[in-house]
Design a protein around this motif. Structure first.
Motif: not given
Length: 558
Positions: A85-88, A111-115, A160-168, A190-191
């Motif tokens: 499931a996504p997070e911001p 990418m989901p847009v949260w409101r 990307f997880k919470k705005g950070q590129l997942d290195a793995e 792209q991001a």
């Protein structure tokens, strides 16, 4: 009830959000295929079912439907617990063709847009990566017989997880693709496009309110459906048949058939592909999402004034693809589906409907993206490279005019990268870049000219691959017009000229310095009886060198 002015402003605002995403993506990308050729697209999609809300005006039309299907699949997998499931701040990456995609090189971000703590919509984009691994540089393997041979296949995962590129995750991708160090530029571009879209969309929602924009989206969908039904009303009730052909699948040297019957009943259209060829061994299978999107983009060509929205697709019903090469299932190879098969599908739609509404439909365009991949190591820089060349061709003649010369492919607005950029980035020299003279099909209104280019390898050793089409038969003429000229590929090596066995498809051709590749792309089909062409137009074509006097006398005899 939203008023018409506010509705129009919000509709334009959503379009502008997508246009800004497109612009950001191209400006920030590293690869010429995105930065110069604009082989990308951005859009806004429903949080409920992934349906299309808006897409950039400069994005590839074939991605309109495809990203709708891929976003819908992502939403369904999240609800089923298959995908996390996504997070911001999360951004998913996926290129699996069988999950609402095209081929492996078209990499999609979502990418989901949260409101107010919930997902209001999804932003998604697609960019053509120059390489995703596989048998040949560039991914266009002409003789792959399984998906694994075509490259790295990614289900939806969070890059990307919470705005950070997942290195793995990124390390896995880098370990499976060529020139991996160069891809981070495209990834960040792209991001960034999605982040710009989220910011601009947030401003629009803040200005008009979430409820008002939500109401506007529903109205836009309803109006698009009504407009498409009104356009369908211009088509006489009945059925219209057409056939289009693929040269070969790259493995078995026999043509593939697309059989189509378009039927209008009431205010809907049914596109029945029953009777088309069964799944093929080589990479010219098409996945369901691409097949449906190809029908949608063909109708977009015919009725360009209908707004881009999921509503525009509602009156269009596609049947008969089960058990054919137009509904590829894993592990069928599919590298040619989006770039080539999609255009044959559109050609079949044009050939059927030109019989019904001849004033709105053209003869067949060139219908090939001319996919040419070249990979090697440049001894001057010590770096590896993967060069991807796409090319245009002639458009079909139409009621009232000749076809465009060297137009972009049927599936999009992507264009060939500038010669100067390609020569700067890769060890090649363009010996020729001109119109393919004489390639437009004869008719009352002739087809446009294709492209004639020749590339020489300057240094190092390289491997060339082609996945093109229309080498066996040219683009179809309409209403008595003649077919356009076929696609021609020649490899010049050591004083010899080699023509690929499959004419428009080959792979792993080893090039040495001084070797050259020449490609002449198809011209568009002619429209109407050639005998009805204005003699002044024929004389002008001869004077401008489009045809020789002998060619013109043969094509337009008096």
């Amino acid at each position: 009830m939203i008023d018409p002015v506010t509705l129009a402003v919000i509709q334009a605002g959503l379009q502008q959000v997508c246009d800004e995403m497109d612009l950001t993506f191209s400006r920030a990308a590293f690869s010429p295929v995105i930065a110069e050729a604009d082989d990308r697209s951005d859009g806004i999609y429903s949080a409920e079912d992934g349906s299309l809300i808006a897409q950039g005006s400069k994005g590839l039309p074939v991605f309109v439907g495809v990203m709708q299907f891929s976003t819908r699949t992502l939403v369904e997998r999240i609800r089923a617990g298959i995908t996390a499931a996504p997070e911001p701040g999360d951004i998913y990456i996926v290129n699996d063709p069988y999950l609402g995609g095209t081929h492996l090189m078209d990499v999609r971000f979502a990418m989901p847009v949260w409101r107010q703590g919930r997902i209001w919509c999804w932003l998604s984009n697609t960019g053509h990566w120059p390489d995703t691994g596989g048998m040949v540089p560039g991914g266009f393997s002409a003789s792959a017989i399984s998906a694994e041979q075509e490259g790295l296949r990614l289900p939806p995962v969070k890059l990307f997880k919470k705005g950070q590129l997942d290195a793995e995750i990124w390390a896995i991708i880098q370990s499976n693709i060529r020139v991996a160090d160069q891809r981070i530029g495209d990834v960040k571009a792209q991001a960034s496009a999605l982040m710009v879209g989220a910011e601009r969309l947030g401003q629009l929602l803040d200005r008009y309110g979430d409820d008002t924009v939500t109401e506007a989206v529903a109205r836009m969908r309803d109006l698009a459906a009504r407009q498409m039904r009104a356009m369908i009303g211009l088509i006489p009730v009945g059925s219209y048949q057409a056939t289009a052909f693929i040269d070969s699948d790259g493995v078995v040297n026999e043509p593939l058939t697309i059989a189509l019957t378009v039927t209008r009943r009431g205010d809907g259209l049914t596109f029945d592909f029953a009777g088309s060829s069964p799944p093929c061994m080589g990479p010219m299978n098409s996945v369901r999402a691409t097949t449906l999107s190809s029908v949608y983009l063909a109708m977009r060509h015919i009725f360009p004034d209908v707004p881009i929205s999921a509503g525009a697709f509602e009156p269009l019903n596609v049947t008969g693809i089960e058990g054919t090469f137009l509904d590829a299932q894993y592990p069928r190879p599919v590298s040619g589906c989006a770039a080539e098969v999609s255009q044959r599908i559109a050609e079949a739609v044009f050939a059927a409907l030109v019989q019904a509404i001849p004033d709105r439909v053209t003869a067949a365009p060139a219908g090939t993206s001319g996919n040419f991949g070249l990979g090697g190591n440049d001894p001057e820089t010590g770096s590896g490279y993967v060069m991807y060349q796409i090319s245009g061709g002639g458009y079909g003649g139409f009621a009232g005019g000749d076809g465009i010369a060297n137009g972009c492919s049927t599936i999009g607005i992507s264009k060939a990268p500038p010669v100067e950029i390609m020569e700067q980035k890769y060890p090649v020299l363009y010996r020729r870049y001109a119109l393919h003279e004489g390639s437009g099909g004869a008719g009352q209104f002739r087809g446009g000219m294709g492209l004639d280019y020749e590339i020489e390898l300057l240094r190092g050793t390289a491997r060339a691959s082609f996945v093109m089409d229309h080498g066996r038969t040219g683009p179809q003429g309409a209403l008595g017009g003649q077919d356009g000229a076929v696609n021609r590929v020649e490899i010049h090596q050591g004083g010899r000229v080699v023509i690929p066995e499959h004419l428009s498809k080959a792979q792993d051709i080893v090039l040495q310095p001084g070797d050259r590749v020449r490609v002449r792309t198809p011209g568009g089909g002619g429209y109407g009886d050639p005998a009805a062409r204005d003699p002044a137009r024929v004389a002008e074509d001869v004077a401008l060198g489009r045809y020789t006097a002998d060619e013109a006398a043969h094509l337009w005899p008096r």
